[in-house]
Design a protein around this motif. Sequence first.
Motif, PDB file in Angstrom:
ATOM      1  N   ASN A 116      26.538  17.463  71.679  1.00  0.00           N
ATOM      2  CA  ASN A 116      25.799  18.323  70.765  1.00  0.00           C
ATOM      3  C   ASN A 116      24.713  19.071  71.524  1.00  0.00           C
ATOM      4  O   ASN A 116      24.542  18.901  72.727  1.00  0.00           O
ATOM      5  N   VAL A 131      19.125  18.174  65.699  1.00  0.00           N
ATOM      6  CA  VAL A 131      20.420  18.621  66.224  1.00  0.00           C
ATOM      7  C   VAL A 131      20.655  20.055  65.752  1.00  0.00           C
ATOM      8  O   VAL A 131      20.606  20.353  64.561  1.00  0.00           O
ATOM      9  N   ASP A 134      26.756  20.699  66.631  1.00  0.00           N
ATOM     10  CA  ASP A 134      27.596  19.617  67.148  1.00  0.00           C
ATOM     11  C   ASP A 134      29.087  19.816  66.877  1.00  0.00           C
ATOM     12  O   ASP A 134      29.905  18.996  67.304  1.00  0.00           O
ATOM     13  N   LYS A 140      34.614  18.692  66.909  1.00  0.00           N
ATOM     14  CA  LYS A 140      33.489  18.386  67.789  1.00  0.00           C
ATOM     15  C   LYS A 140      33.468  19.322  68.993  1.00  0.00           C
ATOM     16  O   LYS A 140      34.509  19.720  69.518  1.00  0.00           O
TER      17      LYS A 140
END
Length: 333
Positions: A116, A131, A134, A140
């Motif tokens: 991330n 964050v 991500d 992902k």
Amino acid sequence: MVFMLGAVTTGYGQDVQKLDPALDKLVPADAKLERVATGFYKWTEGPVWTRDGSLLFAEIPANNIIRWKPGEAASVFMHPSGYAGAAPYAGPEPGSNGMTLDADGRVAVAGHARRNVWRLESVDSKAQITVLADSYQGKKLNSPNDLVYKSDGSLYFTDPPYGLPTQADNDPLKEQPLNGVYRVPGARQHRAGAPPENGKLQLVIKDLPRPNGIAFSPDEKYLYIADSGLKVWLRYKLQADGSVTDREQFLDAKTDSAPGGPDGMRVDKNGNIYSAGPGGVWIISPEGKHLGTIKVPEIVANVAWGDKDAQTLYIVASTSVYKVRTKVAGVRN
């Protein structure tokens, strides 16, 4: 863990390979390469000079972010910085990678094995982590590698597979079908602690084998990418909507057999590029001419501008950190 202060200081004649007279305007004739800290595990990366006057950098195989300040010994600032699972990491690079500052002085981190991009809300290892990205289209990210802010607050980052266990395109954990360069619109404005707005993440480059280092020209007309698979530096024209066009090969390092290759980079205020390359730090003009190389006795991964005047180039190279003074101030991003 004890890290040693450096003791290597050498002079211009043997440490700077001058290829063009224009180098004299950038590096002093009496420039000395100084090792300021050493004893790190295998591979240092991602340096950034913070507003409290310290250098942060990643010690990737040890899963650490290290802090060094002039006059002080280096110490572990954060562990783990990347992979945080209970089981031992299956690959060689469990840590975080590149770092940069936003206009508010907050550190943004390419999470690498954490997969991330995240921001530390203050320069404190216990600070809140936000964050910023991500996943892309529900899958992902590979392993964000390096990153840079644009003045509008958007954040661009590269996403090769080096932080995955096998570092290969067929890694079982790899979900993205490519190794992209992405843009996070409004990253600086993203509210502290809010979840990532992955639906807004934009894929701006999708056809590179190993996008790695990343930087803007000072006027933000161009985006530079170091591709460590192609062993070249590329230049793109930046458009008003944040996209890029007109890819061109800026400089080719394939014929240089010295250890290392195109990797992390920064620019000075005149638009010259200082990048990890074969044999040390390549200094490249805004026109793409190789002006010279700061020769470093270890493989260089990345660089950052530091000290109050931003005229000290800090160089992370394998097990050590080096510095050299320059005549021109750098762009801190």
